[in-house]
Enzyme design. Structure first.
Site, PDB file in Angstrom:
ATOM      1  CG  LEU A   1      59.562  38.223  49.331  1.00 37.83           C
ATOM      2  CD1 LEU A   1      59.196  37.275  48.211  1.00 37.83           C
ATOM      3  CD2 LEU A   1      59.468  39.663  48.830  1.00 37.83           C
TER       4      LEU A   1
ATOM      5  CB  CYS B   1      42.331  27.216  34.415  1.00 35.33           C
ATOM      6  SG  CYS B   1      41.314  26.041  35.304  1.00 35.33           S
TER       7      CYS B   1
ATOM      8  NE  ARG C   1      32.838  23.958  41.764  1.00 33.63           N
ATOM      9  CZ  ARG C   1      33.095  23.351  42.918  1.00 33.63           C
ATOM     10  NH1 ARG C   1      33.040  22.041  43.010  1.00 33.63           N
ATOM     11  NH2 ARG C   1      33.413  24.045  43.987  1.00 33.63           N
TER      12      ARG C   1
ATOM     13  CG  HIS D   1      45.978  26.530  37.575  1.00 38.21           C
ATOM     14  ND1 HIS D   1      45.602  27.837  37.384  1.00 38.21           N
ATOM     15  CD2 HIS D   1      44.835  25.827  37.723  1.00 38.21           C
ATOM     16  CE1 HIS D   1      44.288  27.927  37.429  1.00 38.21           C
ATOM     17  NE2 HIS D   1      43.795  26.725  37.634  1.00 38.21           N
TER      18      HIS D   1
ATOM     19  CD  GLU E   1      48.841  29.430  37.187  1.00 38.32           C
ATOM     20  OE1 GLU E   1      49.023  28.704  36.188  1.00 38.32           O
ATOM     21  OE2 GLU E   1      47.707  29.673  37.643  1.00 38.32           O
TER      22      GLU E   1
HETATM   23  N1  GLN Z   1      35.593  28.259  36.334  1.00 37.15           N
HETATM   24  C1  GLN Z   1      36.246  27.237  35.596  1.00 37.15           C
HETATM   25  C2  GLN Z   1      36.000  25.863  36.174  1.00 37.15           C
HETATM   26  O1  GLN Z   1      35.582  25.726  37.286  1.00 37.15           O
HETATM   27  C3  GLN Z   1      37.737  27.507  35.505  1.00 37.15           C
HETATM   28  C4  GLN Z   1      38.442  27.395  36.829  1.00 37.15           C
HETATM   29  C5  GLN Z   1      39.814  28.029  36.819  1.00 37.15           C
HETATM   30  O2  GLN Z   1      40.146  28.806  35.929  1.00 37.15           O
HETATM   31  N2  GLN Z   1      40.602  27.771  37.856  1.00 37.15           N
HETATM   32  O3  GLN Z   1      36.233  24.874  35.512  1.00 37.15           O
END
Ligand code: GLN
Length: 554
Positions: free
Chosen positions: A19, A381, A462, A507, A509
């Protein structure tokens, strides 16, 4: 010529070195300088991608798909410095590269040693960030001075100033000045020892940033200056911030740090422009709404496990002038106690990413609760994958539908492995990673949030939605509002018959900044603010609208 700042830490870990480094980068950028940031981590893992969140907190993903330390999240939130694979190196990567060179015979028969071969490799990765377009490179050294494993890094940065000239390098040491209750005093000795250790290695710090819970007296600052061999003005106090981490850059400026750096490195800099940062703090201090969001994950108790998610929620709160109480909820708790008791009072529910089966059913239950009660929901995700599982089981009528990550024999594999993942055996760096484009469907909530037809978002997964089920889901009211450009991968799903239910395979975020909330988080929080206002209205004694059942109110 590019100037270099090295940030080390002493006494204890968790002083907030990331930070502080990010704040230094930010204030230099706000003075018109072009900055690059880098973290050098002494651990032996090649990257944090395979480390448990308990060990290391979240894995932060960059545009180029590299899986990096969470401090890089601070760098991206505080600065506009572009980050790449070259922004995070570990001992594992350094050794891997040296060993590969040795196998190729590049050392011409020499004995390969820590000094000079490992240290040369470290220096070369620092040099990679310097260029005529860059004024300052900030390299943060992970770990604490005194650790055995950080020695090669410290030796390398010591040599660095010999190579490029002392006038082009600056060493900042972050240290702790603890308050001892029994003595009713701040203690400077740990700082003296830590600086002593650095000096033994041959590094004389130029600036000390002293982390402390109380104000450091002039006497104590003088003492630190004398014993640590730095001028008085280079002893910078950094008090704990009980209000917000966003105060850190301003307090460093108030204590003269930017001026000192500019002066020592003879940089041509403007006066700092911190206007929007002051505005941000003003908004944070004067909220107009108060809402609550539940983050239901596997590692709820661990504040670093979903670091960027919590930050992105804060940014959206700042955007809407809403103070947000975030409930960190372990999904297993929902399995034990049911969603009603735990989630009924929240204005929004978010399920973050994750791996592994533990707590999955609790997440599915939380999603059902959000969907059936009309509570704003954002799935990320694994959160999207769980939303698909929930919809399959409870709306489409596919009994025991699952992801093949958790049940390889399920009759209804609504989430399954991505095609190009089937033959992969190595775990590190082999997921679908980094920025990928997606097209958004007109009329969807996602499209309205982004106000754009094409987006670029970061991925780390994945598994994916199984296209064999698309039509069945559509027939039951699920909207596939975002897909990759050739429409072969589902990126966003929405429940249309709901105030705000959006779940994404990527993602968001990782692309939220304090002064630029991410559009999806902003819309999610807006929906939560509306729900809160609606509930307050319904629960007024003289309201003509039907009152909510007690279970639904806070
Ligand atoms: N485990 C899930 C996948 O591999 C989601 C991965 C995650 O949330 N980053 O697709």
């Amino acid at each position: 010529m590019t100037k270099h700042i090295f940030v080390t830490g002493g006494v204890v870990s968790s002083l907030g070195k990331g930070l502080t480094s990010a704040s230094v980068g930010m204030v230099l950028e706000r003075r018109g300088l072009r900055v690059r940031m880098q973290k050098l981590d002494p651990y032996i893992n090649v990257d944090p991608g395979t480390m448990s969140p308990y060990q290391h907190g979240e894995v932060y993903v960059l545009d180029d798909g590299s899986e990096t330390d969470l401090d890089l999240g601070h760098y991206e939130r505080f600065t506009d410095s572009p980050l790449t694979r070259d922004s995070n190196y570990t001992t594992g990567q350094i050794y891997q590269s040296v060993i590969e060179k040795e196998r190729r015979g590049e050392f011409l028969g020499k004995t390969v040693q820590v000094i000079p071969h490992i240290t040369d490799e470290i220096k070369s990765v620092i040099h990679k960030l310097g260029s005529p377009d860059v004024d300052v490179v900030i390299s943060e050294i992970g770990g604490t001075v005194g650790d055995i494993e950080s020695l090669p890094f410290l030796e390398a940065i010591r040599q660095f100033s010999q190579d490029v000239g002392k006038e082009n390098c600056l060493y900042i040491h972050l240290t702790l000045v603890p308050y001892l209750k029994a003595a009713a005093e701040l203690k400077t000795k740990p700082t003296q020892h830590s600086v002593g250790q650095l000096r033994q290695i041959g590094i004389q710090p130029d600036i000390l940033i002293c982390r402390t819970e109380r104000s450091i007296s002039q006497d104590d600052r003088q003492k630190i200056a004398l014993f640590c061999n730095v001028p008085l003005e280079a002893v910078i106090e950094e008090r704990d911030k009980d209000f917000s981490i966003y105060e850190v850059p301003l307090s460093l400026v108030n204590n003269g740090l930017d001026e000192l750096i500019v002066d020592r490195l003879s940089l041509q800099a403007d006066t700092p422009n911190l206007e929007n940062w002051h505005e941000l703090l003003h908004r944070l201090r004067n909220p107009r709404h108060e809402i609550s969001i539940a983050v239901v994950g596997k590692y709820a108790e661990h504040k670093d496990a979903y670091k960027s998610i919590y930050e992105a929620i804060d940014h959206a709160g700042i955007h809407h002038e809403a103070q947000i109480r975030v409930g960190r909820i372990q999904s297993e708790e929902i399995e034990r106690e049911g969603p009603e008791r735990i989630l009924a009072g929240y204005d929004g529910i978010l399920i973050p990413g994750g791996f592994g089966e533990r707590g999955i059913e609790g997440k599915v239950d939380a999603i059902r609760f959000a969907r059936e009660r009309g509570i704003p929901f954002l799935g990320i995700c694994l959160g999207m994958q769980c939303a698909v599982i929930e919809y399959a089981r409870n709306v489409v009528g596919l009994e025991n539908a699952h992801s093949t990550e958790f049940n390889t024999d399920t009759h209804h594999p609504v989430i399954c492995l991505l095609d190009d993942q089937r033959n992969i055996v190595e775990k590190g760096g082999t997921m679908r990673l980094g920025t990928q484009p997606a097209s958004l469907r007109e009329g969807s909530k996602a499209r309205a949030s982004y106000d754009e037809a094409e987006i670029q978002e970061r991925h780390r997964h994945r598994y994916e939605f199984n296209n064999a089920y698309r039509q069945q889901f559509q027939a039951h009211g699920m909207l596939f509002s975002g897909t990759n450009p050739d429409d072969t991968l589902v990126e966003i799903v929405e429940v249309t018959d709901h105030p705000w239910f959006v779940a994404v395979q990527f993602h968001p975020e990782f692309k939220s900044q304090p002064t630029k909330a991410h559009p999806l988080f902003a819309s999610f929080v807006e929906a939560a603010v509306e729900r809160h206002a609606g509930r307050a209205e319904r629960n007024k004694p003289n309201s003509t609208r039907p009152q909510e059942s007690p279970a639904e109110s806070e």
